[in-house]
Design a protein around this motif. Structure first.
Motif, short mmCIF file in Angstrom:
data_model
loop_
_atom_site.label_atom_id
_atom_site.label_comp_id
_atom_site.label_asym_id
_atom_site.label_seq_id
_atom_site.Cartn_x
_atom_site.Cartn_y
_atom_site.Cartn_z
N SER A 15 5.84 -25.78 -47.92
CA SER A 15 7.00 -25.11 -48.51
C SER A 15 7.21 -23.77 -47.82
O SER A 15 6.49 -23.42 -46.88
N THR A 16 8.18 -23.00 -48.33
CA THR A 16 8.46 -21.68 -47.77
C THR A 16 7.30 -20.69 -47.97
O THR A 16 7.34 -19.60 -47.42
N ALA A 17 6.28 -21.07 -48.74
CA ALA A 17 5.12 -20.18 -48.84
C ALA A 17 4.38 -20.10 -47.50
O ALA A 17 3.66 -19.13 -47.24
N SER A 18 4.55 -21.13 -46.64
CA SER A 18 4.04 -21.01 -45.26
C SER A 18 5.19 -21.29 -44.31
O SER A 18 6.13 -20.50 -44.29
N ASP A 19 5.15 -22.37 -43.54
CA ASP A 19 6.21 -22.58 -42.55
C ASP A 19 7.13 -23.75 -42.88
O ASP A 19 7.80 -24.27 -42.00
N GLY A 20 7.17 -24.12 -44.17
CA GLY A 20 8.12 -25.16 -44.58
C GLY A 20 9.50 -24.58 -44.81
O GLY A 20 9.67 -23.36 -44.96
N LYS A 21 10.50 -25.46 -44.86
CA LYS A 21 11.89 -24.99 -45.00
C LYS A 21 12.35 -24.95 -46.46
O LYS A 21 13.29 -24.23 -46.80
N LEU A 22 11.74 -25.76 -47.32
CA LEU A 22 12.18 -25.84 -48.72
C LEU A 22 11.29 -24.98 -49.61
O LEU A 22 10.08 -24.86 -49.36
N THR A 23 11.88 -24.41 -50.65
CA THR A 23 11.07 -23.70 -51.64
C THR A 23 10.22 -24.74 -52.37
O THR A 23 10.54 -25.94 -52.35
N PRO A 24 9.14 -24.31 -53.03
CA PRO A 24 8.35 -25.26 -53.81
C PRO A 24 9.21 -26.06 -54.78
O PRO A 24 9.04 -27.28 -54.93
N GLU A 26 12.48 -26.85 -54.50
CA GLU A 26 13.27 -27.83 -53.75
C GLU A 26 12.40 -28.99 -53.27
O GLU A 26 12.81 -30.15 -53.30
N LEU A 27 11.19 -28.65 -52.82
CA LEU A 27 10.27 -29.69 -52.32
C LEU A 27 9.92 -30.68 -53.42
O LEU A 27 10.00 -31.90 -53.22
N VAL A 28 9.50 -30.17 -54.57
CA VAL A 28 9.08 -31.05 -55.66
C VAL A 28 10.25 -31.90 -56.13
O VAL A 28 10.12 -33.11 -56.35
N GLY A 255 10.26 -29.96 -43.64
CA GLY A 255 11.68 -29.72 -43.93
C GLY A 255 12.48 -30.97 -43.62
O GLY A 255 12.03 -31.83 -42.88
N PRO A 256 13.68 -31.06 -44.22
CA PRO A 256 14.49 -32.27 -44.05
C PRO A 256 15.07 -32.41 -42.65
O PRO A 256 15.47 -33.50 -42.27
N PHE A 257 15.12 -31.32 -41.87
CA PHE A 257 15.70 -31.40 -40.53
C PHE A 257 14.64 -31.13 -39.49
O PHE A 257 13.62 -30.53 -39.79
N GLY A 258 14.91 -31.56 -38.27
CA GLY A 258 13.96 -31.32 -37.19
C GLY A 258 13.03 -32.50 -36.98
O GLY A 258 13.33 -33.60 -37.44
#
Ligand code: AMP
Ligand code: MN
Ligand code: MN
Ligand code: MN
Length: 281
Positions: A15-24, A26-28, A255-258
């Motif tokens: 998640s955005t707590a490290s290098d993810g694109k979605l907040t926790p 949004e991810l859940v 993240g959903p893209f990339g």
């Protein structure tokens, strides 16, 4: 495309707590939408996203496993270890993540210096700004380099500047396996060797890693992470039996893209051939 399928269990996500694109949150929510029933949030060297993830998981009725992807080192080679199933209050996890967070900052400074020696401007402050509340990592440098027009895309940034081979002597900054594993193993959490395919190791060396990982108290290996080829997953299934590891699975979603695999997606595993780590949950 290898034989990926949507799965009920995903034990490796960011998640955005490290290098993810979605907040926790949004991810859940996304994982829930995709019919994931058991999710672990495993941010790099931080558990800061877990409280938020837990609130949302509880509200939608999804099983959330506390997790963290720790940067570690084996004979000067950086590896990733996913810790799973610890208590949110676990002091040892807190201490190791804090240690690695300090290392991330110092290493960020070193990376910026190294890039300067290669003729780039000093990118430290911009990378820090890019990271914001998140744990600073190489993807933040890569993002800045793309934005500043220094490289065409993130891949080029890693290929030319940020890949493990390019970082030279600043690689060996993470806790040694023999120090971190026994300490965390005592808490009873699960310790998983993440994505074994992604290290620059021969099969012989990879087996040597696994032997040490097991001897120090590691419990599991990730037999599927993202879109590995099915034959490699079969190979890891065999290794999990040979070393008597439990088997873990995950998308390593960022993240959903990339280039990343989608949440809840990874190469199909043969559950009946292994000892699935998640059965206990
Ligand atoms: P760090 O945590 O600073 O060691 O950076 C490693 C992270 O960089 C990995 O967890 C990936 O998320 C990301 N990464 C590695 N290779 C690439 C690449 N070629 N393009 C984009 N991101 C990458
Ligand atoms: Mn990452
Ligand atoms: Mn990793
Ligand atoms: Mn990861």
């Amino acid at each position: 495309m290898s034989d990926q399928a949507y799965q009920r269990v995903d034990l490796h996500t960011h998640s955005t707590a490290s290098d993810g694109k979605l907040t926790p949150t949004e991810l859940v929510n996304l994982a829930h939408q995709e019919n994931v029933e058991m999710l672990a949030l495993t941010d790099h060297d931080t558990i800061a996203g877990l409280v938020e993830a837990r609130q949302v998981a509880d509200s939608v009725g999804m099983k959330l496993i506390n997790g963290c992807e720790l940067s570690v080192s084996w004979k000067k080679i950086p590896l990733h270890m996913v810790a799973l199933g610890f208590n949110e209050q676990c002091e040892r996890i807190a201490a190791w993540t804090l240690r690695n967070q300090k290392v991330r900052l110092e290493r960020g400074r070193q990376i910026a210096d190294l890039l300067r020696k290669k003729g780039l401007p000093d990118l430290f402050d911009k990378a820090i700004e890019e990271a914001g509340e998140s744990q600073l990592g190489r993807p933040h440098f890569a993002k800045v380099m793309v934005r500043e027009g220094l490289v065409k895309d993130m891949n080029k940034a890693f290929d030319h500047y940020l890949g493990n081979k390019k970082l030279g002597q600043i690689r060996d900054v993470w806790p040694q396996l023999e120090d971190i594993i026994p300490d965390l193993a005592e808490t009873g959490c699960e310790l998983v060797l993440a994505h074994p395919k992604r290290y620059p190791l021969t099969v012989t060396k990879l087996k040597a890693v696994m032997k040490d990982f097991k001897a120090f108290g590691g419990t599991s290996i990730e037999i599927a992470s993202g879109n590995e080829r099915p034959d490699y997953v079969r190979f890891l299934e065999r290794l999990s039996r040979e070393f008597e590891f439990k088997a873990s699975v995950g998308s390593d979603f960022h993240g959903p893209f990339g280039p990343w695999t989608q949440v809840g997606r990874y190469t199909q595993v043969h559950e009946q051939e292994v000892n699935p780590l998640w059965y206990q949950w």
